[in-house]
Scaffold this motif. Structure first.
Motif, PDB file in Angstrom:
ATOM      1  N   LYS A   1       5.427  -4.397  -6.720  1.00  0.00           N
ATOM      2  CA  LYS A   1       6.363  -5.143  -5.886  1.00  0.00           C
ATOM      3  C   LYS A   1       5.737  -5.490  -4.541  1.00  0.00           C
ATOM      4  N   PHE A   2       4.960  -4.570  -3.979  1.00  0.00           N
ATOM      5  CA  PHE A   2       4.341  -4.820  -2.678  1.00  0.00           C
ATOM      6  C   PHE A   2       3.274  -5.904  -2.784  1.00  0.00           C
TER       7      PHE A   2
ATOM      8  N   LYS B   1       6.796  -9.549  -1.615  1.00  0.00           N
ATOM      9  CA  LYS B   1       8.201  -9.324  -1.287  1.00  0.00           C
ATOM     10  C   LYS B   1       8.311  -8.290  -0.177  1.00  0.00           C
ATOM     11  N   ARG B   2       9.492  -8.159   0.364  1.00  0.00           N
ATOM     12  CA  ARG B   2       9.728  -7.176   1.423  1.00  0.00           C
ATOM     13  C   ARG B   2       9.273  -5.803   0.952  1.00  0.00           C
ATOM     14  N   LYS B   3       8.524  -5.144   1.794  1.00  0.00           N
ATOM     15  CA  LYS B   3       7.951  -3.846   1.424  1.00  0.00           C
ATOM     16  C   LYS B   3       8.918  -2.733   1.816  1.00  0.00           C
ATOM     17  N   MET B   4       9.567  -2.186   0.785  1.00  0.00           N
ATOM     18  CA  MET B   4      10.565  -1.152   0.979  1.00  0.00           C
ATOM     19  C   MET B   4      10.486  -0.191  -0.195  1.00  0.00           C
TER      20      MET B   4
ATOM     21  N   LEU C   1      10.326   1.623   5.298  1.00  0.00           N
ATOM     22  CA  LEU C   1      10.148   0.203   5.571  1.00  0.00           C
ATOM     23  C   LEU C   1       8.833  -0.015   6.313  1.00  0.00           C
ATOM     24  N   GLU C   2       8.155  -1.094   5.976  1.00  0.00           N
ATOM     25  CA  GLU C   2       6.941  -1.424   6.718  1.00  0.00           C
ATOM     26  C   GLU C   2       7.340  -2.183   7.970  1.00  0.00           C
ATOM     27  N   ARG C   3       6.887  -1.675   9.109  1.00  0.00           N
ATOM     28  CA  ARG C   3       7.203  -2.275  10.407  1.00  0.00           C
ATOM     29  C   ARG C   3       5.909  -2.448  11.169  1.00  0.00           C
TER      30      ARG C   3
END
Length: 125
Positions: free
Chosen positions: A100-101, A105-108, A122-124
């Motif tokens: 998924k990463f 897409k949003r990395k969660m 969450l990636e910040r």
């Protein structure tokens, strides 16, 4: 100004919960007994004012319903963070998080603590 100071969660095994959150990067602060007879442990992430208070009570049975609540942590590099956790034996979900990463897409991701509380990652930047 009002400040959000801490979040308390009930735990069934204080030592197992402390060990889990230390693996996530939390640091253990004060441990003490409350006037009501509860055992308390205070954990924080460096650079954060908000802390997590673990509470163990001899007469309280912990039963966390699925999806009741979750906490969330932000990390700069979610892939290396999740790799570190997985190498320590912590299950990351969803199970196909690497795929998924890589799709942009949003990395969660999520992990579950010993009592069933979910921790969102969450990636910040």
């Amino acid at each position: 100004m009002i400040h959000f100071l801490h979040t308390r969660i009930r735990v069934a095994d204080m030592e197992a919960s402390i060990a889990f959150y230390l693996q996530l990067g939390f640091e253990l602060g004060e441990q003490k007994d409350s006037p009501a007879g509860n055992k308390l442990a205070f954990l924080h992430l460096p650079g954060n004012e908000h802390f997590l208070e673990l509470c163990w009570s001899p007469d309280y049975e912990v039963a966390v319903p699925e999806d009741l609540m979750h906490t969330a942590v932000g990390v700069q590099d979610i892939i290396s963070y999740c790799d570190k956790l997985e190498n320590a034996g912590i299950e990351i979900w969803p199970s196909a998080w690497r795929e998924k990463f890589s799709s942009g897409k949003r990395k969660m991701a999520f992990v579950t603590d010993p009592d069933g509380y979910e921790v969102e990652i969450l990636e910040r930047s």
